[in-house]
Design an enzyme around this catalytic site. Sequence first.
Site, mmCIF file in Angstrom:
data_model
loop_
_atom_site.group_PDB
_atom_site.id
_atom_site.type_symbol
_atom_site.label_atom_id
_atom_site.label_comp_id
_atom_site.label_asym_id
_atom_site.label_seq_id
_atom_site.Cartn_x
_atom_site.Cartn_y
_atom_site.Cartn_z
ATOM 1 N N LYS A 1 -12.735 11.717 -4.829
ATOM 2 C CA LYS A 1 -11.524 11.802 -4.005
ATOM 3 C C LYS A 1 -11.367 13.218 -3.435
ATOM 4 O O LYS A 1 -12.223 14.066 -3.628
ATOM 5 C CB LYS A 1 -10.309 11.360 -4.819
HETATM 6 C C1 LIG Z 1 -9.996 5.413 -6.661
HETATM 7 C C2 LIG Z 1 -8.919 4.463 -6.328
HETATM 8 C C3 LIG Z 1 -8.003 3.984 -7.282
HETATM 9 C C4 LIG Z 1 -8.171 4.242 -8.744
HETATM 10 O O1 LIG Z 1 -8.259 5.578 -9.046
HETATM 11 P P1 LIG Z 1 -8.623 6.035 -10.536
HETATM 12 O O2 LIG Z 1 -8.077 7.421 -10.592
HETATM 13 O O3 LIG Z 1 -10.129 5.990 -10.608
HETATM 14 O O4 LIG Z 1 -8.000 5.106 -11.475
HETATM 15 C C5 LIG Z 1 -6.973 3.181 -6.865
HETATM 16 N N1 LIG Z 1 -6.824 2.836 -5.580
HETATM 17 C C6 LIG Z 1 -7.698 3.242 -4.628
HETATM 18 C C7 LIG Z 1 -7.462 2.827 -3.218
HETATM 19 C C8 LIG Z 1 -8.777 4.054 -4.983
HETATM 20 O O5 LIG Z 1 -9.649 4.432 -4.050
#
Ligand SMILES: *Cc1c(COP(=O)(O)O)cnc(C)c1O
Length: 384
Positions: free
Chosen positions: A191
Amino acid sequence: MSRFIPYGRQNISEEDIAAVCAVLRSDYLTQGPVIPQFEQAVAAHCGARHAVAVNSATSALHLACLALGLGPGDILWTVPNTFVASANCARYCGATVDFVDIDHRTWNLSVPALREKLTQAARTGRLPKVVVPVHFAGQPTEQQAIHALAGEFGFKVIEDASHSIGATHQGERVGSCRWSDITVFSFHPVKIITTGEGGLAVTNHPEWAEKMAVLRTHGITREPSRMLRPNEGAWYYEQHELGLNYRLTDLHAALGVSQLKRLDEFVAIRNQLAHAYDEALATLPLQRPYVRPENRSAYHLYPVRIDAAQRRRVFDAMRTAGIGVNVHYCPVHLQPYYHALGFQSGYCPEAEAHGAEVLTLPLHPLLTADDLTRIVNQLTIALC
Ligand SMILES: *Cc1c(COP(=O)(O)O)cnc(C)c1O
């Protein structure tokens, strides 16, 4: 063989490493002073009143649903063009999930599709309690229109901003919660900024923030003013409801505080790279991301859409050339788990077309101009 280029990756500086090491030498490894510091920094960054840091965005989505009272008999709507966590949060609460189709240009939740589905649901008494718009690839959704529908049809809005910390909508930072109830961020390494694993919920409502903070740690409170029985002193705490252990550690939070300082720089680099892609790909037979004029995307991803009949071949050719293309997303409603709950192909045609055509190109702050040229050249060869 040239270096493999991943579709996304973290960017860790010596300063980030020093920040984590400082926590290792301190008195608290978890739930120490760095957690509130991180929460305040994120809240200040996006202009929200309250922030609750947890161990993933998945946990933050779950707590947000619990704070809004989602439970058995209730319905949550989201889009199929997302990671499964945006839908799973409802299932953790015993609620039902349903899906709204996406817009063919932004690949985000379609407001006309939402309005039509709400109108039908009002007739059958099957209105959602919560809607989760997802800021796909880093672009905010049409928050004002969704907010207006929330007022009209009486649902709550949780923004899944896992892709979009650092983005703006109408000049306002994602996470201000001006047009939503709770906004959730992810700090997974692919991210925009990372804490290793980690997530966070922001809101302007003190009760929901308090509820999420208590549920993050077993439903336990140590706050003297909240005790239901006589306070017995320093050892005393009370569990008031069934919570979870979704705590983030100070080690992770320290990485977050340090990474947050470079958020604007990361988003600027991602925008530059995206614009370079836009130019370099302009004449190829593909659909590029469309960002609405009122938005600045955080560009978590750079997805393009190509002919579905070519996608497998192009994907394989790119991977063989050492380029970590990916697919975002195979529609969630067609995952075996949701298929078994009754969702069939044809249910969300736009999201299904997207899932069949999308190819995510690498995009992250360590991508060089040479990498980009290599990617574009390979894609040009593969498409022709
Ligand atoms: C990565 C992601 C999540 C989950 O994130 P985590 O921190 O890995 O639990 C939820 N929604 C979207 C759209 C994502 O890309």
